[in-house]
Write a protein that holds these residues in place. Structure first.
Motif, short mmCIF file in Angstrom:
data_model
loop_
_atom_site.label_atom_id
_atom_site.label_comp_id
_atom_site.label_asym_id
_atom_site.label_seq_id
_atom_site.Cartn_x
_atom_site.Cartn_y
_atom_site.Cartn_z
N ARG A 182 40.78 30.33 41.24
CA ARG A 182 41.63 31.04 42.19
C ARG A 182 41.14 32.49 42.26
N ILE A 183 40.35 32.77 43.29
CA ILE A 183 39.65 34.04 43.38
C ILE A 183 40.10 34.81 44.61
N ILE A 184 40.27 36.10 44.45
CA ILE A 184 40.48 37.02 45.58
C ILE A 184 39.22 37.86 45.71
N PRO B 115 46.29 34.77 41.55
CA PRO B 115 44.85 34.66 41.32
C PRO B 115 44.49 34.62 39.83
N ASP B 116 43.35 34.02 39.55
CA ASP B 116 42.78 34.09 38.20
C ASP B 116 41.85 35.30 38.08
N VAL C 213 46.62 50.53 40.72
CA VAL C 213 46.97 49.16 41.13
C VAL C 213 46.10 48.16 40.39
N LEU C 214 44.81 48.45 40.27
CA LEU C 214 43.92 47.56 39.52
C LEU C 214 44.37 47.45 38.07
N VAL D 180 40.10 41.47 36.57
CA VAL D 180 39.57 42.27 37.67
C VAL D 180 38.13 42.64 37.35
N LEU D 181 37.22 42.14 38.14
CA LEU D 181 35.79 42.41 37.96
C LEU D 181 35.30 43.25 39.12
N THR D 182 34.77 44.44 38.82
CA THR D 182 34.28 45.32 39.87
C THR D 182 32.76 45.28 39.95
N ILE D 183 32.26 45.36 41.16
CA ILE D 183 30.83 45.18 41.43
C ILE D 183 30.29 46.43 42.12
#
Length: 302
Positions: free
Chosen positions: A36-38, A93-94, A107-108, A118-121
């Motif tokens: 379950r990805i956003i 979400p997962d 918020v993050l 929460v993975l940031t790119i």
């Protein structure tokens, strides 16, 4: 409930907990098959679709406008830089895959505190940055092979384009306007996605001496004397045609206005730095160096 039944229940719960995979920091399988990805950021959504993992998406952000199915099929949780926790958590979400400038940070933090990973790119405006994005997303989704194949295809496409651009005799002077007509124009300086695209397409950014998107005066536009002006479709829509835009005092005396050289692009396509980036570089390069390109996939506003 007897003491015996309590012991049996506790034992069963412990056994079940032991058998369930724990969430970790690696790929989706390590995280218990989380699917379950956003996606927060249009280029991230594009990559997920390019990897064939769109069924894992439960929501996207408002910049995820390509492919069209992204916003048509999935809830929109808002603009990537103005997120709120409630819409995000409502889809359970997962994992959130977000570009590094998504936010706001608090918020993050709320989302992570609620148990969402929460993975940031990084959003590096370069071809290498595109490869890194794809490699990262493919790793999280455990689609490494598809990611490698996608990168290989883009690399070949970019090599072919670089060979064509190597024949360019000069770099035209280019002005990229992010916004125009509502207050001072915002022009793209260095350290911007627009600057990266201008350079990759064989142009010279006349505002490279400043960093970021900066407001510029009419005098600065005139002094820059751009040969080509590049705007996004939403900016062009304020005027409706090239003549009206070039009639503005700031642009009327520029070489670009005299030659009618205006290039209009979709924002996500031009400066999104996703799987379609080489196509965007090619189409922008065709605007800069029409003599080098006979087969074009984009026609700017005329």
């Amino acid at each position: 409930m007897t003491a015996f039944h309590k012991i049996v229940l506790i034992t069963c719960c412990a056994l079940f907990s032991h058998l369930m995979p724990a969430k970790g920091t690696g790929g989706a399988a390590e995280q218990g098959g989380a699917n379950r990805i956003i996606a927060i950021g249009g280029s991230i959504t594009e990559i997920i679709y390019a990897l064939g993992a769109q069924d894992w998406l439960v929501a996207v952000d408002s910049t995820s406008m390509y492919p069209a199915a992204a916003l048509a099929r999935h809830p929109d949780v808002g603009y990537m830089r103005a997120l709120s926790a409630e819409p995000v958590l409502s889809v359970n979400p997962d994992i959130i895959l977000a570009l590094s400038d998504a936010g706001p940070p608090e918020v993050l933090d709320q989302l992570q505190a609620a148990g969402v990973k929460v993975l940031t790119i990084p959003d590096e405006p370069s071809i290498t940055g595109v490869y890194r994005k794809i490699r990262y997303v493919a790793g999280v989704l455990e689609r490494e092979q598809r990611g490698a194949a996608l990168i290989s295809s883009i690399e070949q496409e970019y090599r072919d384009l670089a060979n064509v651009l190597s024949r360019a005799k000069r770099k035209p002077d280019v002005l990229f306007l992010l916004s125009f007509g509502r207050g001072a124009p915002l022009a793209a300086g260095s350290a911007t996605s627009a600057h990266g695209m201008i350079s990759l397409a064989g142009g010279n950014n006349v505002m490279a001496g400043v960093s970021g998107y900066k407001a510029i005066t009419p005098e600065a536009v005139i002094a820059a004397a751009p040969e080509i002006v590049v705007v996004l479709q939403r900016t062009f829509a304020l005027y409706g045609d090239k003549e009206k835009l070039f009639a503005l005092p700031e642009l009327a005396t520029t070489p670009a206005a005299k030659e009618g050289r205006l290039s209009v692009f979709d924002g996500l396509y031009l400066i999104g730095f996703g799987p379609r980036t080489v196509g965007a570089i090619r189409d922008l390069a065709a605007e800069f160096h029409p003599d080098l390109f006979t087969n074009r996939t984009f026609t700017s506003a005329q």
